[in-house]
Design an enzyme around this catalytic site. Structure first.
Site, PDB file in Angstrom:
ATOM      1  CB  CYS A   1      36.676  38.841  30.998  1.00 33.05           C
ATOM      2  SG  CYS A   1      37.734  38.233  32.352  1.00 33.05           S
TER       3      CYS A   1
ATOM      4  CB  SER B   1      43.178  44.417  34.370  1.00 32.09           C
ATOM      5  OG  SER B   1      43.046  43.300  34.318  1.00 32.09           O
TER       6      SER B   1
ATOM      7  CB  ILE C   1      41.192  42.275  42.154  1.00 30.67           C
ATOM      8  CG1 ILE C   1      42.030  41.334  41.977  1.00 30.67           C
ATOM      9  CG2 ILE C   1      39.899  41.831  42.693  1.00 30.67           C
ATOM     10  CD1 ILE C   1      41.729  40.209  40.697  1.00 30.67           C
TER      11      ILE C   1
ATOM     12  CE  LYS D   1      48.400  47.925  34.347  1.00 27.36           C
ATOM     13  NZ  LYS D   1      47.927  48.232  35.663  1.00 27.36           N
TER      14      LYS D   1
ATOM     15  CG  HIS E   1      38.760  43.314  34.245  1.00 27.26           C
ATOM     16  ND1 HIS E   1      37.506  43.216  33.467  1.00 27.26           N
ATOM     17  CD2 HIS E   1      39.091  42.293  33.937  1.00 27.26           C
ATOM     18  CE1 HIS E   1      37.184  42.287  32.949  1.00 27.26           C
ATOM     19  NE2 HIS E   1      38.338  41.522  33.147  1.00 27.26           N
TER      20      HIS E   1
END
Lengths: 369, 68
Positions: free
Chosen positions: A83, A205, A207, A321, A325
């Protein structure tokens, strides 16, 4: 250091079923070039941030896929750090500019996640954990372990976790590119479905699909946003090997480097985009970055000290969030969003914090005028 | 986890049989990755064995479990 953000672009973050990975890349390239208003031939090199297009889209070799959007085929490479891919691509681009090899570079982050099922997505994301030491884990599981530890050690409560979520969803109303524009209450979060105790669905968070891009340049420019400092920290991949589960040492190391380079302290920062992949992640982040004392951030956020009118504004975009993300795009989006705030004259000292895995990698950038 | 990873890991797991450990943190999993959904609900634990720490799945238990 003389590196400016001379162009920024963020595409809509959402479940973009009509757009392919290549469509997103084209959108990002065209969008950031339009914002920068420069000749595409002035792009000397490209750094592409992406976590897992090989798994999500059966497409690797993204450097070439982005380079071919340009008539002069600039040199391009893909950077992967889970990430934190976007944050790491920023660091690689900044180091390339500082070396003097390149004068103007494109950093593009992209992830197309929704072409596979939710459980397949969970399995792909879990490859950023230790495959040998964390069997059975998912990302929510690893952050649930951190949340449980924080709650037991510092007395962090369910309501305080929920207050992070409520705040970031409120912030997202000001961001048209955010995936969600929906208000939630503390009760909504506390009553949402359990994923990995104590983390519930609304602690996590989403998809997302999305693209973000910035153009960095060491050439003279009238644009305002300047890179003041950056840092990169690493820690063990597996939680079991960590010295202290109450902090992310990689974040602490990255922040220390960035503040030293920028010759600034935490009190100079007016706004920060931090890596809130889960509600507990924002609490850990603002403590490890030094904005709040260890064990005190959860209460401070619940009291409104991390929003407008408080001590510092955390995640004005809505964060991971509520803004979404799309993993590889996230770290680049943070920079693009903050650079845009500086261009509009809203803030003068800002910080971006991007984490990979459950804290094994961290990248911090400080921007200002 | 693929079969070769399972084989390599399984050789290690046997050394923990019969050991007592302190549970540092635990999560009850209600959602899992595609290769573990059949095992839900399961617990994911971080254990302190004094000289080392490990994380483990606790599968095939009842929902309302307690750790003593």
């Amino acid at each position: 250091m003389n590196i400016k953000v001379i162009g920024n672009y963020i595409g809509k973050f959402a479940e973009l079923w009509e757009q392919s990975l290549t469509d997103l890349i084209k959108e990002g390239v065209e969008g950031v070039l339009a914002d920068a208003q420069i000749d595409p031939k002035s792009i000397d090199a490209i750094f592409v941030a992406n976590k897992a297009s090989g798994s999500f889209n059966n497409q690797r070799h993204l450097g070439a896929l982005v380079s071919e959007q340009f008539a002069h085929f600039p040199p391009a490479m893909r950077i992967e750090g889970a990430c934190a891919s976007g944050g790491l691509a920023m660091l690689a681009a900044e180091q390339a500019l500082l070396s003097g090899v390149y004068k103007t570079v494109l950093v593009l982050g992209v992830e197309k996640m929704t072409d596979v099922s939710g459980s397949e997505t969970a399995a792909i994301l879990a490859t950023a954990a230790s495959r040998e030491k964390e069997y059975g884990s998912t990302f929510p599981a690893l952050y649930a372990i951190l949340a449980n530890y924080h709650m037991n050690k510092y007395g962090t409560t369910r309501e305080q976790l929920s207050s992070v979520v409520v705040k970031n969803h409120l912030h997202a109303f000001d961001n048209p590119k955010a995936q969600f524009h929906k208000k939630f209450t503390l009760e909504d979060v506390a009553n949402s479905a359990m994923v990995a105790s104590p983390l519930r669905l609304l602690d996590c968070s989403p998809i997302s699909d999305g693209v973000a891009a910035v153009i960095l340049s060491s050439k003279p420019s009238s644009r305002k946003a300047k890179i003041l400092g950056f840092g990169h920290g690493q820690d063990t991949l597996a939680l079991a090997d960590r010295q202290d589960l109450g902090r992310l040492a990689a974040t602490e190391k990255a922040a220390k480097q960035a503040f030293l380079m920028a010759k600034l302290s935490q009190t100079d920062i007016q706004v920060a985009e931090v890596h809130d992949c889960f509600s507990i992640a924002e609490i850990l982040a603002v403590e490890d970055l030094g904005f709040f004392a260890k064990g005190k951030a959860a209460a401070a956020i619940a009291k409104g000290k991390a929003t407008y009118g408080g001590q510092i504004v955390i995640n004005p975009s809505g964060g991971l969030k509520a803004c979404g993300h799309p993993v590889g795009a996230t770290g680049v989006k943070q920079i693009a969003f903050l650079a845009n705030l500086i261009e509009k004259g809203k803030f003068e000292r800002v910080l971006a914090h991007n984490v990979g895995g459950s804290g094994a990698t961290a990248a911090v950038n400080i921007l200002g005028i | 986890m693929n079969i070769t990873e399972y084989w390599r890991s399984n050789k290690q797991w046997s050394k923990y049989l019969g050991k007592k450990a302190k549970v540092l943190a635990v999560s009850l999993m209600e959602v899992a990755a595609s290769d573990q959904t059949a095992l839900l609900p399961y617990s994911y634990l971080l254990l302190d064995l004094e000289k080392s720490k490990i994380s483990l799945m606790g599968a095939a238990h009842q929902r309302n479990f307690t750790f003593l």
